[in-house]
Design a protein around this motif. Structure first.
Motif, PDB file in Angstrom:
ATOM      1  N   VAL A   1       0.841  -1.197   0.000  1.00  0.00           N
ATOM      2  CA  VAL A   1       0.000   0.000   0.000  1.00  0.00           C
ATOM      3  C   VAL A   1       0.873   1.243   0.000  1.00  0.00           C
ATOM      4  O   VAL A   1       1.793   1.375   0.809  1.00  0.00           O
ATOM      5  CB  VAL A   1      -0.934   0.019   1.233  1.00  0.00           C
ATOM      6  CG1 VAL A   1      -1.896   1.201   1.152  1.00  0.00           C
ATOM      7  CG2 VAL A   1      -1.691  -1.292   1.356  1.00  0.00           C
ATOM      8  N   ALA A   2       0.615   2.161  -0.914  1.00  0.00           N
ATOM      9  CA  ALA A   2       1.283   3.455  -0.925  1.00  0.00           C
ATOM     10  C   ALA A   2       0.415   4.422  -0.121  1.00  0.00           C
ATOM     11  O   ALA A   2      -0.599   4.920  -0.606  1.00  0.00           O
ATOM     12  CB  ALA A   2       1.458   3.958  -2.358  1.00  0.00           C
ATOM     13  N   GLN A   3       0.807   4.649   1.126  1.00  0.00           N
ATOM     14  CA  GLN A   3       0.030   5.538   1.991  1.00  0.00           C
ATOM     15  C   GLN A   3       0.960   6.270   2.933  1.00  0.00           C
ATOM     16  O   GLN A   3       2.114   5.899   3.131  1.00  0.00           O
ATOM     17  CB  GLN A   3      -1.030   4.749   2.769  1.00  0.00           C
ATOM     18  CG  GLN A   3      -0.483   3.784   3.811  1.00  0.00           C
ATOM     19  CD  GLN A   3      -1.587   3.194   4.685  1.00  0.00           C
ATOM     20  OE1 GLN A   3      -2.430   3.910   5.237  1.00  0.00           O
ATOM     21  NE2 GLN A   3      -1.590   1.875   4.786  1.00  0.00           N
ATOM     22  N   ASN A   4       0.421   7.329   3.546  1.00  0.00           N
ATOM     23  CA  ASN A   4       1.113   8.045   4.599  1.00  0.00           C
ATOM     24  C   ASN A   4       0.074   8.547   5.585  1.00  0.00           C
ATOM     25  O   ASN A   4      -1.077   8.073   5.567  1.00  0.00           O
ATOM     26  CB  ASN A   4       1.986   9.179   4.024  1.00  0.00           C
ATOM     27  CG  ASN A   4       1.186  10.155   3.159  1.00  0.00           C
ATOM     28  OD1 ASN A   4      -0.018  10.347   3.359  1.00  0.00           O
ATOM     29  ND2 ASN A   4       1.844  10.775   2.207  1.00  0.00           N
ATOM     30  N   THR A   5       0.428   9.500   6.431  1.00  0.00           N
ATOM     31  CA  THR A   5      -0.528   9.970   7.429  1.00  0.00           C
ATOM     32  C   THR A   5      -1.663  10.779   6.827  1.00  0.00           C
ATOM     33  O   THR A   5      -2.663  11.041   7.501  1.00  0.00           O
ATOM     34  CB  THR A   5       0.182  10.826   8.501  1.00  0.00           C
ATOM     35  OG1 THR A   5       0.701  12.012   7.887  1.00  0.00           O
ATOM     36  CG2 THR A   5       1.323  10.057   9.152  1.00  0.00           C
ATOM     37  N   CYS A   6      -1.518  11.180   5.564  1.00  0.00           N
ATOM     38  CA  CYS A   6      -2.551  11.975   4.900  1.00  0.00           C
ATOM     39  C   CYS A   6      -3.535  11.123   4.101  1.00  0.00           C
ATOM     40  O   CYS A   6      -4.597  11.621   3.716  1.00  0.00           O
ATOM     41  CB  CYS A   6      -1.913  13.000   3.975  1.00  0.00           C
ATOM     42  SG  CYS A   6      -0.867  14.208   4.833  1.00  0.00           S
TER      43      CYS A   6
ATOM     44  N   VAL B   1      -4.322   7.190   1.614  1.00  0.00           N
ATOM     45  CA  VAL B   1      -3.875   6.117   0.728  1.00  0.00           C
ATOM     46  C   VAL B   1      -3.828   6.640  -0.697  1.00  0.00           C
ATOM     47  O   VAL B   1      -4.775   7.261  -1.178  1.00  0.00           O
ATOM     48  CB  VAL B   1      -4.833   4.908   0.818  1.00  0.00           C
ATOM     49  CG1 VAL B   1      -4.476   3.845  -0.225  1.00  0.00           C
ATOM     50  CG2 VAL B   1      -4.804   4.302   2.218  1.00  0.00           C
ATOM     51  N   ARG B   2      -2.726   6.374  -1.389  1.00  0.00           N
ATOM     52  CA  ARG B   2      -2.592   6.780  -2.789  1.00  0.00           C
ATOM     53  C   ARG B   2      -2.977   5.640  -3.725  1.00  0.00           C
ATOM     54  O   ARG B   2      -3.665   5.843  -4.726  1.00  0.00           O
ATOM     55  CB  ARG B   2      -1.152   7.228  -3.067  1.00  0.00           C
ATOM     56  CG  ARG B   2      -0.734   8.428  -2.236  1.00  0.00           C
ATOM     57  CD  ARG B   2       0.632   8.924  -2.643  1.00  0.00           C
ATOM     58  NE  ARG B   2       1.016  10.090  -1.855  1.00  0.00           N
ATOM     59  CZ  ARG B   2       2.061  10.860  -2.129  1.00  0.00           C
ATOM     60  NH1 ARG B   2       2.826  10.597  -3.173  1.00  0.00           N
ATOM     61  NH2 ARG B   2       2.336  11.896  -1.363  1.00  0.00           N
ATOM     62  N   SER B   3      -2.512   4.450  -3.439  1.00  0.00           N
ATOM     63  CA  SER B   3      -2.803   3.293  -4.277  1.00  0.00           C
ATOM     64  C   SER B   3      -2.377   2.044  -3.532  1.00  0.00           C
ATOM     65  O   SER B   3      -1.688   2.118  -2.500  1.00  0.00           O
ATOM     66  CB  SER B   3      -2.052   3.374  -5.616  1.00  0.00           C
ATOM     67  OG  SER B   3      -0.654   3.382  -5.400  1.00  0.00           O
ATOM     68  N   PHE B   4      -2.794   0.880  -4.039  1.00  0.00           N
ATOM     69  CA  PHE B   4      -2.271  -0.362  -3.481  1.00  0.00           C
ATOM     70  C   PHE B   4      -2.262  -1.437  -4.561  1.00  0.00           C
ATOM     71  O   PHE B   4      -3.006  -1.377  -5.537  1.00  0.00           O
ATOM     72  CB  PHE B   4      -3.073  -0.828  -2.253  1.00  0.00           C
ATOM     73  CG  PHE B   4      -4.462  -1.341  -2.534  1.00  0.00           C
ATOM     74  CD1 PHE B   4      -4.680  -2.677  -2.876  1.00  0.00           C
ATOM     75  CD2 PHE B   4      -5.561  -0.507  -2.424  1.00  0.00           C
ATOM     76  CE1 PHE B   4      -5.960  -3.149  -3.114  1.00  0.00           C
ATOM     77  CE2 PHE B   4      -6.845  -0.981  -2.661  1.00  0.00           C
ATOM     78  CZ  PHE B   4      -7.045  -2.306  -3.008  1.00  0.00           C
ATOM     79  N   GLN B   5      -1.399  -2.415  -4.354  1.00  0.00           N
ATOM     80  CA  GLN B   5      -1.293  -3.551  -5.243  1.00  0.00           C
ATOM     81  C   GLN B   5      -1.417  -4.821  -4.414  1.00  0.00           C
ATOM     82  O   GLN B   5      -0.568  -5.101  -3.566  1.00  0.00           O
ATOM     83  CB  GLN B   5       0.044  -3.554  -5.983  1.00  0.00           C
ATOM     84  CG  GLN B   5       0.230  -4.730  -6.929  1.00  0.00           C
ATOM     85  CD  GLN B   5      -0.747  -4.692  -8.094  1.00  0.00           C
ATOM     86  OE1 GLN B   5      -0.809  -3.717  -8.837  1.00  0.00           O
ATOM     87  NE2 GLN B   5      -1.537  -5.748  -8.239  1.00  0.00           N
TER      88      GLN B   5
ATOM     89  N   HIS C   1     -10.408   5.856   1.513  1.00  0.00           N
ATOM     90  CA  HIS C   1     -10.008   5.044   0.368  1.00  0.00           C
ATOM     91  C   HIS C   1     -10.421   3.591   0.600  1.00  0.00           C
ATOM     92  O   HIS C   1     -10.121   3.009   1.638  1.00  0.00           O
ATOM     93  CB  HIS C   1      -8.491   5.131   0.178  1.00  0.00           C
ATOM     94  CG  HIS C   1      -8.012   4.612  -1.146  1.00  0.00           C
ATOM     95  ND1 HIS C   1      -7.976   3.268  -1.438  1.00  0.00           N
ATOM     96  CD2 HIS C   1      -7.537   5.248  -2.247  1.00  0.00           C
ATOM     97  CE1 HIS C   1      -7.497   3.105  -2.660  1.00  0.00           C
ATOM     98  NE2 HIS C   1      -7.222   4.287  -3.179  1.00  0.00           N
ATOM     99  N   ALA C   2     -11.128   2.991  -0.373  1.00  0.00           N
ATOM    100  CA  ALA C   2     -11.570   1.599  -0.247  1.00  0.00           C
ATOM    101  C   ALA C   2     -10.371   0.662  -0.293  1.00  0.00           C
ATOM    102  O   ALA C   2      -9.506   0.771  -1.171  1.00  0.00           O
ATOM    103  CB  ALA C   2     -12.545   1.244  -1.357  1.00  0.00           C
ATOM    104  N   LEU C   3     -10.313  -0.279   0.657  1.00  0.00           N
ATOM    105  CA  LEU C   3      -9.210  -1.232   0.734  1.00  0.00           C
ATOM    106  C   LEU C   3      -9.671  -2.667   0.513  1.00  0.00           C
ATOM    107  O   LEU C   3      -8.889  -3.601   0.662  1.00  0.00           O
ATOM    108  CB  LEU C   3      -8.521  -1.128   2.101  1.00  0.00           C
ATOM    109  CG  LEU C   3      -7.861   0.218   2.418  1.00  0.00           C
ATOM    110  CD1 LEU C   3      -7.333   0.229   3.845  1.00  0.00           C
ATOM    111  CD2 LEU C   3      -6.752   0.534   1.434  1.00  0.00           C
ATOM    112  N   LEU C   4     -10.923  -2.839   0.133  1.00  0.00           N
ATOM    113  CA  LEU C   4     -11.470  -4.178  -0.078  1.00  0.00           C
ATOM    114  C   LEU C   4     -12.398  -4.144  -1.279  1.00  0.00           C
ATOM    115  O   LEU C   4     -13.323  -3.342  -1.332  1.00  0.00           O
ATOM    116  CB  LEU C   4     -12.246  -4.636   1.170  1.00  0.00           C
ATOM    117  CG  LEU C   4     -12.777  -6.068   1.176  1.00  0.00           C
ATOM    118  CD1 LEU C   4     -11.638  -7.067   1.227  1.00  0.00           C
ATOM    119  CD2 LEU C   4     -13.718  -6.287   2.361  1.00  0.00           C
TER     120      LEU C   4
END
Length: 268
Positions: free
Chosen positions: A41-46, A48-52, A113-116
């Motif tokens: 997951v490409a994320q930080n405290t602000c 989620v940008r994207s995930f694979q 951001h949806a993670l599922l």
């Protein structure tokens, strides 16, 4: 005996949530952490940008690699990303006879951001929930699991517990942090009945990874404590970690809780 706990989750490069938070919480509670990555997951405290998501076969192979070698006393499941991973995780945990499974049904990041994947909700509900000793949904996640409107009160939380238990886990910890008020109440339902855990709401922006941290703490404590005691101790640990989050200076958004508040001294 020092317990070994496996976390299956997605990553967080900023270290506050996901598998990094899991490892920190498990370690802070004196337990050895093993990990299986389900998604990068490409994320930080602000946000989620994207995930694979990883290939289900690779997730399964990681689980086999750990469980064929290491005695695992509890398992925490976080982000599973899609139905294929849900099926793979359920299949391998059942094959290895995994126990003390804590399922945090991660569906949406704090940023929204949806993670599922929508298709994965059915697989999570039908394949993973029945394996769990406890599930730890927040209110939006419980609404998805029950296919009901996301409008809650404390009375609505109590009324929803039988339906959540009917999904098949031994216990349900329904987290009430999304309700308004000066206090925050979580409800634990199981064979002994229902127990409420109420604590003063901590007004802080250092709340990144709270769900990951709580579920991992429960998994870390389950090998040595019955469920109600494990939840009570995990809640106390998270409350202190939230209260001490301001000591860290991490990011410009929702900062992390202080997983090592009891180990790093009181100054700062």
């Amino acid at each position: 005996m020092i317990a070994n706990v496996l976390t299956i989750a997605g990553t967080d490069p900023s270290g506050g949530a996901g598998i990094q938070a899991d490892i920190k919480a498990i370690s802070a509670l004196g337990v050895y952490a093993c990990s299986v990555v389900s998604a990068v997951v490409a994320q930080n405290t602000c946000g989620v940008r994207s995930f694979q998501a990883l290939a289900p076969e690779l997730v399964a192979d990681q689980i086999d690699a750990v469980l064929e070698d290491v005695r695992i006393d509890a398992v925490k499941i976080g982000m599973i990303a899609n139905a294929g991973i849900a099926e793979a995780v359920a299949d391998r945990l059942r094959h290895h006879g995994a126990r003390n499974i804590v399922l945090d049904p991660v569906m949406v990041a704090k940023s929204g951001h949806a993670l599922l994947d929508p298709e994965a909700v059915f697989a999570l509900r039908e394949r993973l929930v029945p394996l769990a000793a406890v599930i730890t949904p927040n209110l939006p996640e419980a609404a998805v699991l029950l296919n009901r409107p996301d409008d809650w009160s404390l009375d609505a939380m109590k009324a929803a517990l039988p339906a959540l238990l009917a999904l098949g886990s031994d216990y349900v910890l329904l987290k009430g942090g999304h309700l308004a008020g000066e206090d925050s109440t979580d409800l634990l339902a199981g064979p002994e009945g229902t127990r409420a855990f109420t604590a003063p709401r901590i007004r802080t922006t250092c709340d990144h990874g709270t769900g990951c941290t709580l579920s991992s703490a429960i998994a870390a404590l389950l090998p040595h404590h019955p469920m109600p005691e494990a939840v009570a101790r995990a809640k106390a640990y998270l409350q202190a970690a939230l209260a001490q989050g301001h000591r860290l200076e991490v990011g410009r958004g929702h900062g992390p809780v202080h997983h090592f508040h009891a180990l790093w001294g009181s100054e700062g």
